[in-house]
Design a protein around this motif. Structure first.
Motif, PDB file in Angstrom:
ATOM      1  N   ASN A 217       3.516  -6.637   1.622  1.00 48.92           N
ATOM      2  CA  ASN A 217       4.635  -5.712   1.850  1.00 48.92           C
ATOM      3  C   ASN A 217       4.561  -5.061   3.238  1.00 48.92           C
ATOM      4  N   GLY A 218       4.105  -5.872   4.210  1.00 49.37           N
ATOM      5  CA  GLY A 218       4.069  -5.392   5.587  1.00 49.37           C
ATOM      6  C   GLY A 218       2.856  -4.553   5.933  1.00 49.37           C
ATOM      7  N   HIS A 219       1.944  -4.382   4.984  1.00 44.68           N
ATOM      8  CA  HIS A 219       0.740  -3.571   5.212  1.00 44.68           C
ATOM      9  C   HIS A 219      -0.508  -4.445   5.062  1.00 44.68           C
ATOM     10  N   PRO A 220      -1.590  -4.101   5.760  1.00 45.69           N
ATOM     11  CA  PRO A 220      -2.842  -4.846   5.555  1.00 45.69           C
ATOM     12  C   PRO A 220      -3.281  -4.756   4.098  1.00 45.69           C
ATOM     13  N   LEU A 221      -3.667  -5.888   3.534  1.00 40.33           N
ATOM     14  CA  LEU A 221      -4.118  -5.910   2.150  1.00 40.33           C
ATOM     15  C   LEU A 221      -5.370  -5.070   1.974  1.00 40.33           C
ATOM     16  N   VAL A 222      -5.339  -4.180   0.977  1.00 34.70           N
ATOM     17  CA  VAL A 222      -6.538  -3.468   0.523  1.00 34.70           C
ATOM     18  C   VAL A 222      -6.763  -3.907  -0.915  1.00 34.70           C
ATOM     19  N   TYR A 223      -7.771  -4.727  -1.126  1.00 32.67           N
ATOM     20  CA  TYR A 223      -7.978  -5.343  -2.434  1.00 32.67           C
ATOM     21  C   TYR A 223      -9.044  -4.585  -3.213  1.00 32.67           C
TER      22      TYR A 223
ATOM     23  N   ILE B 213     -10.728   2.661   1.802  1.00 33.23           N
ATOM     24  CA  ILE B 213     -10.688   3.780   0.842  1.00 33.23           C
ATOM     25  C   ILE B 213      -9.796   4.897   1.384  1.00 33.23           C
ATOM     26  N   ASP B 214      -9.897   5.163   2.670  1.00 30.48           N
ATOM     27  CA  ASP B 214      -9.027   6.183   3.282  1.00 30.48           C
ATOM     28  C   ASP B 214      -7.560   5.827   3.076  1.00 30.48           C
ATOM     29  N   ALA B 215      -7.217   4.557   3.302  1.00 32.43           N
ATOM     30  CA  ALA B 215      -5.830   4.108   3.122  1.00 32.43           C
ATOM     31  C   ALA B 215      -5.415   4.222   1.663  1.00 32.43           C
ATOM     32  N   PHE B 216      -6.328   3.905   0.764  1.00 29.82           N
ATOM     33  CA  PHE B 216      -6.068   3.991  -0.670  1.00 29.82           C
ATOM     34  C   PHE B 216      -5.813   5.439  -1.097  1.00 29.82           C
ATOM     35  N   VAL B 217      -6.676   6.334  -0.680  1.00 32.73           N
ATOM     36  CA  VAL B 217      -6.523   7.747  -1.052  1.00 32.73           C
ATOM     37  C   VAL B 217      -5.222   8.310  -0.489  1.00 32.73           C
ATOM     38  N   ALA B 218      -4.891   7.944   0.735  1.00 30.82           N
ATOM     39  CA  ALA B 218      -3.635   8.398   1.335  1.00 30.82           C
ATOM     40  C   ALA B 218      -2.447   7.886   0.533  1.00 30.82           C
ATOM     41  N   SER B 219      -2.534   6.657   0.043  1.00 35.69           N
ATOM     42  CA  SER B 219      -1.435   6.086  -0.741  1.00 35.69           C
ATOM     43  C   SER B 219      -1.301   6.783  -2.094  1.00 35.69           C
ATOM     44  N   VAL B 220      -2.437   7.171  -2.689  1.00 31.41           N
ATOM     45  CA  VAL B 220      -2.399   7.897  -3.970  1.00 31.41           C
ATOM     46  C   VAL B 220      -1.756   9.269  -3.767  1.00 31.41           C
TER      47      VAL B 220
ATOM     48  N   GLY C  10       0.195  14.267 -15.603  1.00 36.40           N
ATOM     49  CA  GLY C  10       1.654  14.205 -15.661  1.00 36.40           C
ATOM     50  C   GLY C  10       2.274  12.955 -15.093  1.00 36.40           C
ATOM     51  N   ILE C  11       1.460  12.004 -14.616  1.00 38.90           N
ATOM     52  CA  ILE C  11       2.000  10.787 -14.006  1.00 38.90           C
ATOM     53  C   ILE C  11       1.423   9.570 -14.715  1.00 38.90           C
ATOM     54  N   HIS C  12       2.286   8.608 -15.062  1.00 37.95           N
ATOM     55  CA  HIS C  12       1.824   7.399 -15.743  1.00 37.95           C
ATOM     56  C   HIS C  12       1.094   6.503 -14.741  1.00 37.95           C
ATOM     57  N   PRO C  13      -0.050   5.934 -15.137  1.00 33.15           N
ATOM     58  CA  PRO C  13      -0.815   5.104 -14.204  1.00 33.15           C
ATOM     59  C   PRO C  13      -0.024   3.918 -13.647  1.00 33.15           C
ATOM     60  N   TYR C  14       0.847   3.353 -14.461  1.00 28.70           N
ATOM     61  CA  TYR C  14       1.643   2.204 -14.002  1.00 28.70           C
ATOM     62  C   TYR C  14       2.500   2.581 -12.798  1.00 28.70           C
ATOM     63  N   ASP C  15       3.044   3.772 -12.825  1.00 28.92           N
ATOM     64  CA  ASP C  15       3.911   4.213 -11.722  1.00 28.92           C
ATOM     65  C   ASP C  15       3.122   4.352 -10.429  1.00 28.92           C
ATOM     66  N   ILE C  16       1.893   4.868 -10.541  1.00 22.04           N
ATOM     67  CA  ILE C  16       1.045   4.983  -9.347  1.00 22.04           C
ATOM     68  C   ILE C  16       0.735   3.595  -8.786  1.00 22.04           C
ATOM     69  N   GLY C  17       0.348   2.682  -9.664  1.00 18.37           N
ATOM     70  CA  GLY C  17       0.016   1.327  -9.233  1.00 18.37           C
ATOM     71  C   GLY C  17       1.179   0.626  -8.561  1.00 18.37           C
ATOM     72  N   THR C  18       2.383   0.841  -9.076  1.00 15.34           N
ATOM     73  CA  THR C  18       3.574   0.203  -8.515  1.00 15.34           C
ATOM     74  C   THR C  18       3.869   0.712  -7.115  1.00 15.34           C
ATOM     75  N   ILE C  19       3.746   2.015  -6.922  1.00 15.50           N
ATOM     76  CA  ILE C  19       4.060   2.598  -5.613  1.00 15.50           C
ATOM     77  C   ILE C  19       3.012   2.199  -4.571  1.00 15.50           C
ATOM     78  N   ILE C  20       1.741   2.262  -4.926  1.00 14.42           N
ATOM     79  CA  ILE C  20       0.737   1.962  -3.904  1.00 14.42           C
ATOM     80  C   ILE C  20       0.690   0.464  -3.583  1.00 14.42           C
ATOM     81  N   ASP C  21       1.172  -0.379  -4.497  1.00 14.67           N
ATOM     82  CA  ASP C  21       1.297  -1.801  -4.175  1.00 14.67           C
ATOM     83  C   ASP C  21       2.266  -2.003  -3.011  1.00 14.67           C
ATOM     84  N   LYS C  22       3.307  -1.189  -2.952  1.00 17.16           N
ATOM     85  CA  LYS C  22       4.267  -1.278  -1.838  1.00 17.16           C
ATOM     86  C   LYS C  22       3.602  -0.977  -0.505  1.00 17.16           C
TER      87      LYS C  22
END
Length: 407
Positions: free
Chosen positions: A22-28, A392-399, A342-354
């Motif tokens: 999605n235009g971003h470096p993969l963080v696996y 990890i920094d990129a991941f935390v920022a996305s969360v 208050g947030i469903h885990p699926y919603d978090i996963g969907t957004i950070i995948d973008k």
């Protein structure tokens, strides 16, 4: 940390880590589901199909002999890695689930009504369902070692569950959902005091911990290649020779026979007794190459580096308001399962995948654990030795970004 541990050099071995999502470096960060594959293993797969693709153990021609030699060399590599006493104790399977079902099928002739088998509350479904099916078939009773709020096994309760009727104990080495490292040496020792056999699901441990099956004195240990930088569709069941000789074959067909007539068939010796049909030849060879690759880096260096990543990510995530981490045992591998209030885990996963971040959401095939915590699932970030603190920094920022968007 080993001098051979060079993160830049290691990351260069994994072609997929250079792609964008999605235009971003993969963080696996979905390594607990499957690890990525280094070029050394990919090249071994290509080499097999380009140069010596043939069926094994049957042909007198050169290609068949070369393929057989490479396949059996991989078996020896795995024997040495897990320190099995004999190469014949290493059975190639399609993965951990196959290995567990093979053992469960064999024990159908060993159990009777009233016998007891023990599993733990931390198990993956593949180490629950086969034993439920076995109990339904034999009349044996399934008992469960309870877990604590920290995601550890209640060992006092385990002692109380053990009895003269206990015939089998099945526990994972590491929880796929929480990262908890279970005290398997103690579990094996205590179970053996009651005369029970023990199977350890090593799927989640094997990428991080080098298990010595003789030192553990474990009866069965199962792993999957695709979690250890190898290909999918191949795994290993280690079994003590006396148990493997005692259990009946899991499947009938070619390779697992000695003599066949319409009146009677006799079975081949180990390991072929449990390897009916044409195996995943290329997969087995590539699995051996993956083991070589990991050992060249060294498991001590891998464990030390991944622990750094775990501590770094845990500290950062806990600074986000509303985050709860599930699984806080003292001994754990590089897995963080968490939710934001208050947030469903699926919603978090969907957004950070973008944003190019790959994590797992859901119950992780460990629904009883989610039921224990009374949650629908978690976001699971699982790290490998080729990940970095910058990722990890990129991941935390996305969360954090997902939390703002979803709050």
């Amino acid at each position: 940390m080993s001098n051979s541990f060079n993160i830049e050099k290691i990351r260069a071995d994994f072609p997929i880590l250079s792609r964008k999502v999605n235009g971003h470096p993969l963080v696996y960060f979905d390594n607990a589901a499957t690890s990525q594959t280094p070029s050394q293993v990919i090249h071994a797969i290509v080499d097999y199909y380009e140069n010596y693709n043939a069926n094994i153990h049957r042909g007198v021609h050169t290609l068949s002999q070369e393929a057989t030699d490479a396949y059996e060399e991989a078996r020896e590599t795995l024997r040495a890695h897990f320190n099995a006493a004999k190469k014949e104790e290493i059975i190639f399977t399609s993965g951990t689930t196959h290995g567990i079902n093979l053992v469960a099928s064999g024990f159908a002739s060993e159990l009777k009504k009233g016998d007891e088998v023990i599993v733990s509350a931390l198990e993956h479904h593949s180490n629950i369902v086969p034993w439920q099916m076995l109990c339904e078939k034999t009349g044996a009773i399934l008992k469960v070692i309870p877990m604590t709020n920290s995601g550890e096994l209640d060992m006092a309760a385990f002692q109380d569950l053990l009895s003269a009727q206990t015939k089998l104990v099945f526990v994972n080495h590491v929880s796929n959902a929480l990262g908890t490292v279970n005290p398997i040496k103690t579990i094996i020792t205590e179970a053996h005091k009651k005369g029970a056999a023990v199977l350890i699901d090593g799927a989640q441990a094997a990428p991080h911990i080098k298990a010595d099956v003789q030192a553990l004195d474990v009866d069965f240990y199962v792993v999957s290649g695709h979690k250890m930088c190898g290909p999918t569709g191949v795994g290993v069941l280690y079994g003590k020779e006396e148990w493997l000789n005692k259990l009946p074959p899991y499947q009938g067909g070619g390779e697992m026979i000695d003599q066949v007539t319409f009146e009677k068939t006799t079975y081949a010796g180990l390991p072929h007794k449990f390897e009916a049909g044409t195996p995943n030849i290329c997969g087995g060879i590539a699995f051996g190459k993956a083991i070589d690759y990991l050992n060249e880096i060294s498991f001590e260096a891998i464990a030390a580096y991944e622990h750094e990543l775990l501590e770094y990510a845990t500290k950062q995530l806990l600074e986000i308001e509303g985050v709860t981490i599930y699984g806080t045992s003292k001994e754990k591998t590089a897995v963080i399962s968490f939710n934001i209030e208050g947030i469903h885990p699926y919603d978090i996963g969907t957004i950070i995948d973008k944003l190019g971040i790959a994590v797992r959401t859901g119950h992780h095939c460990a629904q009883p654990i989610m039921d224990f915590y009374k949650i629908p699932g978690t976001v699971r970030a699982s790290f490998a030795f080729y990940n970095t603190k910058e990722e990890i920094d990129a991941f935390v920022a996305s969360v954090k970004r997902a939390k703002i968007m979803l709050s």
